[in-house]
Design a protein around this motif. Structure first.
Motif, PDB file in Angstrom:
ATOM      1  N   ARG A  58      -4.955  -8.976  -1.305  1.00  0.00           N
ATOM      2  CA  ARG A  58      -5.410  -8.234  -0.116  1.00  0.00           C
ATOM      3  C   ARG A  58      -4.894  -6.801  -0.128  1.00  0.00           C
ATOM      4  N   THR A  62      -6.082  -7.140   4.706  1.00  0.00           N
ATOM      5  CA  THR A  62      -5.185  -7.849   5.617  1.00  0.00           C
ATOM      6  C   THR A  62      -5.971  -8.433   6.796  1.00  0.00           C
ATOM      7  N   SER A  95       0.846  -1.201   0.000  1.00  0.00           N
ATOM      8  CA  SER A  95       0.000   0.000   0.000  1.00  0.00           C
ATOM      9  C   SER A  95       0.874   1.241   0.000  1.00  0.00           C
TER      10      SER A  95
END
Ligand code: ASP
Length: 397
Positions: free
Chosen positions: A377, A300, A263
């Motif tokens: 994810r 996550t 991210s």
């Protein structure tokens, strides 16, 4: 050339080799378990300081209490709601599909699990407050560490600017170093995987791998439900926009998240797209997205809840409602503490497993498919952040 020898490829290779090694040389495999244990210990070593410095610096970067109240509280509310939805989705799905249930290999011993005490709100609240932060650090009480980090960061926001800068720089530097260290430990993954998997195969037999696909499928289905049902629902109700159209607008960020599994690495692109395509105000995007990348990880959280129950299933452990509650809480907070880099979710999983006494060795099994699940994810993590920015934007003057 270097792509061929990437950590992911080497991990995959070592996994395949480990399976054969575990089958044909079980005795040696049992003796090299130490390498796997060292790998797990290195992961655990990082958790406590990383959680503290991540949360502490994320709040200090808000720069003032009033900004924390305005933007921060709204963001926290959004993060907590969507993360809780993700964990609940994960827990429902894993209890419905039951991957690994009844597939406990004969060689695997079911460990004694300390029974969780009956759930009580009073104990929960008191348990969040660290009476002695140093003992919380020493015991690895992550929830207490997060609470302490939030309190101390808020207090730090009110002190003299000069002194504030000093602690901020110190902990930011510390945080950078920890992230570097995490990356180094991740380089050891192929060795760790080899040792853990060959040991597991030697102990439990090769059948154990067959149940993996069901686990991976459960995680992917859960992530898709969260991305295309849960988050859009919140977007329609609170954001008043069409999330599917927004999805197409920001797809580049999601693809980048998928390919980098980070991210943090995706952050510059998400900020740019949220502003350009999503018409989110600059100061909202500049705050909600970086903070979200650090502490809001729906994907996550969802994955960790499924992974924990799956590993428990494989070991033949029946989890009680109280233990599910503990998993719910630990996962929600663990996802806050996870760094926005590849593999971070796996590191925090050790903590979730530890919270109810599920054997950490189970991680050796799911590592096999972890990189792929990490990619999926992470996209969902970023998708959650992007929706957060768009929704909060509506509520900020
Ligand atoms: N790779 C994820 C992220 O950067 C974290 C994780 O490992 O779950 O968002």
């Amino acid at each position: 050339m270097s792509r061929i020898f990437s950590i992911e490829n080497l991990t995959l290779l070592s996994l395949i080799l480990a399976v054969f090694f575990g089958i044909y040389f079980p005795e040696i495999a049992q003796n090299i378990k130490i390498f796997g244990d060292v790998f797990l210990s290195l992961l655990k070593m990082i958790i406590v300081p990383l959680v503290f410095t991540s949360v502490f610096t994320a709040i200090l970067n808000l720069e003032s209490i009033s900004k924390f109240k305005d933007l921060g509280l709204k963001a926290f509310l959004y993060y907590l709601t969507t993360t809780a939805m993700a964990v609940v989705t994960g827990l429902i799905l894993v209890n419905l599909l039951m991957p690994g249930k009844g597939e406990k290999p004969d060689g695997l011993k079911t460990p004694e699990i300390p029974q969780a005490e009956e759930f009580s709100l009073e104990r929960l609240i008191l348990g969040l407050i660290p009476q002695n932060p140093f003992s919380s650090f020493a015991q690895g009480e992550v929830l207490q560490i997060i609470v302490f980090a939030i309190f101390i960061a808020l207090a730090a926001l009110t002190i003299d600017k000069f002194k504030q800068e000093i602690i901020k720089n110190f902990f930011e530097g510390f945080n950078d170093a920890l992230i570097k260290l995490t990356k180094w430990v991740i380089v050891l993954t192929p060795i760790g995987v080899f040792a853990l998997v060959s040991y597991l195969i030697a102990e439990a037999g090769v059948d154990i791998l067959l149940s993996l696909w069901k686990y991976a499928l459960t995680v992917v289905v859960g992530l898709l439900i969260h991305a295309f049902i849960n988050l859009p629902l919140i977007a329609f109700i609170f954001g008043g926009y069409n999330p599917y159209k927004y999805f197409v607008q920001v797809r580049e960020a999601l693809l980048l998240a998928f390919s980098t599994a980070s991210s943090a690495a995706t952050l510059p692109v998400s900020i740019e797209l949220a502003q350009e395509k999503g018409k989110v105000k600059k100061e909202v995007a500049g705050f909600v997205l970086p903070l979200g990348a650090t502490i809001n990880m729906d994907g996550t959280a969802l994955y960790e809840s499924i992974a924990a129950v799956y590993i428990a299933n494989i070991y033949g452990i029946d989890l009680s409602i109280s233990q599910m509650m503990v998993i719910f809480l630990t996962v929600t907070l663990a996802s806050i503490g996870a760094a926005a880099i590849p593999g971070a979710g796996l590191i925090l999983l050790t903590l979730v497993l530890g919270s109810v006494g599920i054997p950490l060795e189970g991680i050796g099994l799911i590592i096999a498919v972890d990189r792929f699940l990490d990619m999926v994810r992470t996209s969902i993590n970023v998708w959650g952040d992007l929706n957060g920015a768009k929704i909060i934007d509506r509520f900020v003057k």
